[in-house]
Design an enzyme around this catalytic site. Structure first.
Site, short mmCIF file in Angstrom:
data_model
loop_
_atom_site.label_atom_id
_atom_site.label_comp_id
_atom_site.label_asym_id
_atom_site.label_seq_id
_atom_site.Cartn_x
_atom_site.Cartn_y
_atom_site.Cartn_z
N ARG A 236 0.66 -1.07 0.33
CA ARG A 236 0.27 -0.05 -0.37
C ARG A 236 0.56 1.01 -0.11
O ARG A 236 1.86 1.19 0.54
CB ARG A 236 -0.49 -0.02 1.30
CG ARG A 236 -2.12 -1.00 1.38
CD ARG A 236 -2.78 -0.34 -0.04
NE ARG A 236 -4.71 -1.78 -0.06
CZ ARG A 236 -4.08 -2.22 -1.13
NH1 ARG A 236 -3.75 -2.68 -1.11
NH2 ARG A 236 -5.63 -3.27 -0.55
N GLU A 265 -3.54 7.03 -4.45
CA GLU A 265 -4.19 6.62 -5.81
C GLU A 265 -5.24 7.49 -5.64
O GLU A 265 -6.24 7.78 -5.73
CB GLU A 265 -4.16 6.04 -6.45
CG GLU A 265 -3.08 4.68 -5.69
CD GLU A 265 -2.47 2.78 -5.55
OE1 GLU A 265 -3.53 2.95 -5.88
OE2 GLU A 265 -2.24 2.23 -5.25
N HIS A 283 -1.25 0.39 -10.05
CA HIS A 283 -2.08 -1.13 -9.10
C HIS A 283 -2.31 -2.04 -9.98
O HIS A 283 -3.12 -2.15 -10.16
CB HIS A 283 -2.93 -0.23 -7.87
CG HIS A 283 -3.10 -0.91 -7.21
ND1 HIS A 283 -3.37 -0.17 -5.87
CD2 HIS A 283 -2.71 -2.09 -6.61
CE1 HIS A 283 -3.72 -1.32 -4.74
NE2 HIS A 283 -3.21 -2.21 -4.86
#
Ligand code: GLV
Ligand code: GLV
Length: 323
Positions: A236, A265, A283
Site C-alpha cells: 500500500r 491513488e 496498481h
C-alpha cells in the site's frame, strides 16, 4: 438475494454470480461515486466492492439489511472493520489467490528498476540510441545481492522464493519472528527494521497497511538505506512517506524505486513522474486474468456462504463468528 457489485468483474465471475443472485452492477465501467454507492446499496443483502470503494459507517448505515461486504482485494484498509463488526456485517477478503501474481509484480519491478528497462525502452524509442557503449545505463546487480523483506506473510514468502532463485541473501523483518529452526530451514535471517533498511541492497514491502504501518518508511528510514539500494512497494502506498521518497530519489539517498501503489491513488506526489530512477506501475499487482477471476469467485463464494448461514473461508472480522 440481492447483490450490488460496484464495478464489472471478469465475465466468468459475473455469470457465476448472476446465476445465483439478483445482481446490480453499473453498465458503465468506472468507479461509483459515494452517492451512487449509497443509492445502489438500498435493499441489497450483499456488497461486492473494490479497494477503491471507501466503505465507512455512513455507507453501512444507509442500508440496515446489509449482511456481507466482500472486498475484491486482500487488503481491506478501505473498509471500517470495527463499524462492520458493530453492525454484525461480515467482511471478507481474497487472500492466497493473488499471492503469486503480486510477488511476480514485485519481482518485475525489482528487475525493471535495477536493470533500467524502462529508461532503456525510452531511449530506444526516442531514436537517440547510438549503439552499444561500455558505460551505458549501468544498473544494479541482482544475483547474489541482499534482499530485505519488510513483512514475511504469504506475499513476502513468495518474494523470498523468487529471490532465492537468484542466489540472494535474505534478511527479513516481521512483527513476529519465526522460530530459529524455521529460519534455518528457509535459509533467511531476521533483522530489526533498522537493520533491514541499513543493510539490504533491495528492500521490498509486504506488510498489511494499518495505522501502525502508516509511513513505516519515512525520511529517517530512507536516509539510512545504502546509496546504491532500491525500494520496491507492491503493498500500500501509505507505507511510505511519498514526498520523502521523491527527495530520496532526486537527491540520491537511494539508487531507485519500483512502485505499484501510491499514497493517494491515482494522484502522485509532486515531482515523482519527473524522476528517471523510479518505475511506476498503476496498481497492477493482481492484474492477471486468472488471478482476477479467482479473486471474484472467492468473493462470490463468500457472499453465498453468508446467505446460507455458513462461515465464509476468508472472514476478516472473525470475532463475529467466535461468540
Ligand atoms: C490489492 O492491492 C489488494 O489488496 O488485493
Ligand atoms: C498479504 O499481505 C498476504 O499475506 O497475502
Amino acid at each position: 438475494m440481492k447483490v450490488l457489485v460496484t464495478r464489472r468483474l471478469p465475465e466468468r465471475v459475473m455469470a457465476y454470480l448472476e446465476e445465483r443472485a439478483d445482481v446490480t452492477c453499473a453498465a458503465e465501467d468506472r468507479g461509483l461515486t459515494r452517492e451512487e454507492l449509497i443509492a445502489g446499496l438500498q435493499g441489497k443483502d450483499a456488497l461486492l466492492c473494490l479497494l477503491t470503494d471507501k466503505i465507512d459507517a455512513e455507507v453501512m448505515d444507509a442500508n440496515p439489511y446489509l449482511r456481507v461486504i466482500a472486498n475484491y482485494a486482500v487488503g481491506y484498509n478501505n473498509i471500517d472493520i470495527e463499524a462492520a463488526t458493530a453492525r454484525g456485517i461480515t467482511v471478507t477478503n481474497t487472500p492466497d489467490v493473488l499471492t503469486a501474481a503480486t510477488a511476480d509484480m514485485a519481482w518485475a519491478l525489482l528487475m525493471a528498476v535495477s536493470r533500467r528497462i524502462v529508461e532503456g525502452d525510452t531511449l530506444v524509442r526516442s531514436g537517440g540510441w547510438t549503439g552499444w557503449a561500455p558505460l551505458q545505463l549501468i544498473g544494479g546487480d541482482v544475483t547474489g545481492a541482499t534482499l530485505g523483506l519488510v513483512g514475511l506473510g504469504r506475499i513476502g514468502r513468495a518474494m523470498m522464493r523468487r529471490a532465492q532463485g537468484f542466489d540472494m541473501d535474505i534478511l527479513y523483518w516481521n512483527r513476529t519472528r519465526l522460530a530459529a529452526e524455521e529460519e534455518a530451514e528457509l535459509g533467511i535471517r531476521y533483522g530489526t527494521l533498522e537493520e533491514v533498511m541499513r543493510t539490504a541492497d533491495y528492500v521490498s514491502i509486504h506488510v498489511a497497511y494499518t495505522e501502525q504501518t502508516h509511513h513505516l518508511i519515512g525520511e529517517r528510514e530512507l536516509r539510512s538505506m545504502k546509496p546504491g539500494a532500491y525500494l520496491i512497494n507492491t503493498a500500500r502506498g501509505a507505507h511510505i512517506d511519498e514526498a520523502a521518497l521523491v527527495r530520496a530519489l532526486r537527491e540520491g539517498w537511494i539508487a531507485g524505486a519500483g512502485l505499484d501503489v501510491y499514497e493517494r491513488e491515482p494522484e502522485l506526489a509532486s515531482g515523482l513522474t519527473k524522476l528517471e530512477n523510479v518505475v511506476l506501475a498503476p496498481h497492477l499487482g493482481s492484474a492477471t486474468l486468472q488471478t482476477r477471476e479467482e479473486m471474484g469467485m472467492m468473493a462470490v463464494r463468500s457472499i453465498l456462504a453468508v446467505m446460507d448461514e455458513e462461515r465464509p473461508d476468508h472472514v476478516v472480522n472473525t470475532g463475529l463468528y467466535e461468540q
